[in-house]
Design a protein around this motif. Sequence first.
Motif, PDB file in Angstrom:
ATOM      1  N   ILE A   6       0.794  -1.148  -0.249  1.00  0.00           N
ATOM      2  CA  ILE A   6       0.023   0.093   0.124  1.00  0.00           C
ATOM      3  C   ILE A   6       0.794   1.176   0.138  1.00  0.00           C
ATOM      4  CG2 ILE A   6      -1.573   1.339   1.221  1.00  0.00           C
ATOM      5  CD1 ILE A   6      -2.731  -1.145   2.578  1.00  0.00           C
ATOM      6  N   THR A   7       0.722   2.080  -0.880  1.00  0.00           N
ATOM      7  CA  THR A   7       1.521   3.216  -1.190  1.00  0.00           C
ATOM      8  C   THR A   7       0.776   4.566  -0.477  1.00  0.00           C
ATOM      9  OG1 THR A   7       0.415   3.888  -3.352  1.00  0.00           O
ATOM     10  CG2 THR A   7       2.385   2.518  -3.432  1.00  0.00           C
ATOM     11  N   ARG A   8       1.422   5.436  -0.483  1.00  0.00           N
ATOM     12  CA  ARG A   8       0.952   6.722   0.117  1.00  0.00           C
ATOM     13  C   ARG A   8      -0.429   7.330  -0.876  1.00  0.00           C
ATOM     14  NH1 ARG A   8       4.760  10.710   3.237  1.00  0.00           N
ATOM     15  NH2 ARG A   8       5.960   9.381   4.382  1.00  0.00           N
ATOM     16  N   GLU A  13      -5.897   8.216  -1.708  1.00  0.00           N
ATOM     17  CA  GLU A  13      -7.206   8.087  -2.592  1.00  0.00           C
ATOM     18  C   GLU A  13      -8.413   7.567  -1.645  1.00  0.00           C
ATOM     19  OE1 GLU A  13      -8.517   5.173  -6.315  1.00  0.00           O
ATOM     20  OE2 GLU A  13      -6.595   5.670  -5.822  1.00  0.00           O
ATOM     21  N   PHE A  14      -7.792   6.639  -0.845  1.00  0.00           N
ATOM     22  CA  PHE A  14      -8.882   6.208   0.272  1.00  0.00           C
ATOM     23  C   PHE A  14      -9.389   7.342   1.166  1.00  0.00           C
ATOM     24  CE2 PHE A  14      -9.643   4.482   4.523  1.00  0.00           C
ATOM     25  CZ  PHE A  14     -10.828   3.524   4.158  1.00  0.00           C
TER      26      PHE A  14
END
Length: 95
Positions: A6-8, A13-14
């Motif tokens: 999981i990236t920044r 976006e989440f």
Amino acid sequence: MEIQIITREDLNEFRTLLLNDLKEIIHTKPQQAKQWLKSKEVRKLLNISPGTLQNLRINGTLTYTKVGGIMYYDNADIEKLLQGNKVNALPTLFK
């Protein structure tokens, strides 16, 4: 077993999607006021003492319903009471 990273950007976006969903929920569902309030809630709402609330009951200013020793007040009646006692303040220039 596949590992996903999981990236920044994924987190941002989440976050954006979550905030948009929360805003939609808040704006589409107006918060409903409780119809029936207990004495403690009315005293807190109006910032009055138990004796003042009792006087409002006794003199018929505020209607109530008593169920098993608990007094309930209709929120609409409280709104009517406040609207009916509204005072238009004159500017200090004309006093």
